[in-house]
Motif scaffolding. Structure first.
Motif, PDB file in Angstrom:
ATOM      1  N   SER A   1      -3.686 -15.226  10.059  1.00 38.79           N
ATOM      2  CA  SER A   1      -3.523 -15.367   8.944  1.00 38.79           C
ATOM      3  C   SER A   1      -3.583 -13.432   8.838  1.00 38.79           C
ATOM      4  O   SER A   1      -4.568 -12.696   9.072  1.00 38.79           O
ATOM      5  N   THR A   2      -3.320 -13.471   7.536  1.00 41.82           N
ATOM      6  CA  THR A   2      -2.705 -12.075   7.167  1.00 41.82           C
ATOM      7  C   THR A   2      -4.121 -11.253   5.493  1.00 41.82           C
ATOM      8  O   THR A   2      -4.719 -10.364   5.739  1.00 41.82           O
TER       9      THR A   2
ATOM     10  N   SER B   1      -8.148 -10.963   3.854  1.00 40.83           N
ATOM     11  CA  SER B   1      -8.711 -10.388   4.796  1.00 40.83           C
ATOM     12  C   SER B   1      -9.926 -10.562   3.634  1.00 40.83           C
ATOM     13  O   SER B   1      -9.976 -11.394   3.021  1.00 40.83           O
TER      14      SER B   1
ATOM     15  N   SER C   1       4.987  -4.511   7.841  1.00 38.74           N
ATOM     16  CA  SER C   1       4.173  -2.810   7.175  1.00 38.74           C
ATOM     17  C   SER C   1       4.060  -2.196   8.180  1.00 38.74           C
ATOM     18  O   SER C   1       4.249  -2.275   9.256  1.00 38.74           O
TER      19      SER C   1
ATOM     20  N   SER D   1       0.719  -5.984   9.357  1.00 33.48           N
ATOM     21  CA  SER D   1       1.545  -7.332   8.776  1.00 33.48           C
ATOM     22  C   SER D   1       2.881  -7.640   8.816  1.00 33.48           C
ATOM     23  O   SER D   1       3.699  -7.116   8.199  1.00 33.48           O
TER      24      SER D   1
ATOM     25  N   SER E   1       5.885 -10.715   7.215  1.00 34.47           N
ATOM     26  CA  SER E   1       5.846 -11.964   6.600  1.00 34.47           C
ATOM     27  C   SER E   1       7.618 -12.570   7.245  1.00 34.47           C
ATOM     28  O   SER E   1       8.684 -11.282   6.859  1.00 34.47           O
TER      29      SER E   1
ATOM     30  N   SER F   1       2.824 -15.229   6.746  1.00 36.58           N
ATOM     31  CA  SER F   1       2.701 -14.465   7.050  1.00 36.58           C
ATOM     32  C   SER F   1       1.874 -14.493   7.936  1.00 36.58           C
ATOM     33  O   SER F   1       0.762 -15.213   7.778  1.00 36.58           O
TER      34      SER F   1
ATOM     35  N   LYS G   1      -0.929 -11.432  11.465  1.00 37.72           N
ATOM     36  CA  LYS G   1      -0.775 -10.344  12.567  1.00 37.72           C
ATOM     37  C   LYS G   1      -0.696 -10.951  13.294  1.00 37.72           C
ATOM     38  O   LYS G   1      -1.612 -12.066  13.317  1.00 37.72           O
TER      39      LYS G   1
ATOM     40  N   ALA H   1       2.821  -3.760   2.846  1.00 38.06           N
ATOM     41  CA  ALA H   1       2.625  -4.822   2.834  1.00 38.06           C
ATOM     42  C   ALA H   1       2.095  -4.774   0.678  1.00 38.06           C
ATOM     43  O   ALA H   1       2.503  -6.365   1.155  1.00 38.06           O
TER      44      ALA H   1
ATOM     45  N   ILE I   1       3.383  -9.176   0.130  1.00 34.90           N
ATOM     46  CA  ILE I   1       2.169 -10.327  -0.111  1.00 34.90           C
ATOM     47  C   ILE I   1       1.925  -9.925  -1.970  1.00 34.90           C
ATOM     48  O   ILE I   1       1.549  -9.645  -2.575  1.00 34.90           O
TER      49      ILE I   1
END
Length: 161
Positions: A12-13, A15, A103, A109, A111, A125, A127, A157, A161
């Protein structure tokens, strides 16, 4: 392309930084709610601001919990088929993809925005898992998109996002 090269582990993107930021904002809104409560008890203000601050506290706390949950999710698979992409529980035909966003980072990233959607769904979305082959994986995804006439957009990104 070989079939085993078309399956990649992705994460998942979201954080932990987002979770911390939402947690801090929730604490600040909670402090404001407490200050408004003290003003209301002292007879200086009405209770409308208390409810607003409490609502925002709970709202930001929910975002913080969701961000922590999202960052702790295990890796999942990205499968590039001949004419479809499968991520988690979603499978999209190439005709159903409006655009793919990438990105500018070292581990970008990525999507996928489906047609008919105003925003990019969270499940689409991702990575790539940390490793040395990320550049090859991104090139493979870009070549898949180009072969299926799916537009590729390269930008920061935070814009999608």
């Amino acid at each position: 392309m070989q079939e085993n090269k078309r399956i990649h582990q992705v994460r998942s993107t979201q954080s932990r930084t987002l979770a911390v930021a939402c947690g801090i904002q929730s604490g600040l809104w909670g402090t404001m709610a407490y200050q408004h409560y003290k003003s209301w008890v002292g007879g200086w203000a009405g209770q409308e601001l208390i409810w607003l601050a409490l609502f925002m506290t709970l709202f930001m706390l929910a975002f913080a919990i969701a961000a922590v949950w999202q960052s702790q999710r295990p890796a999942y698979m990205l499968r590039l088929g001949e004419d479809r992409i499968k991520l988690r529980r979603r499978e999209l035909m190439s005709e159903a993809i409006k655009r793919i966003y990438i990105s500018w980072e070292d581990n970008p990233s990525i999507s996928i925005k489906p047609k008919g959607s105003l925003i990019v769904p969270n499940d689409l979305s991702f990575k790539f898992q940390e490793g040395t082959e990320n550049e090859r994986r991104v090139r493979e995804l870009v070549s898949w998109a180009e072969s299926h006439q799916v537009p590729i957009i390269k930008r920061k990104a935070t814009r999608w996002i």
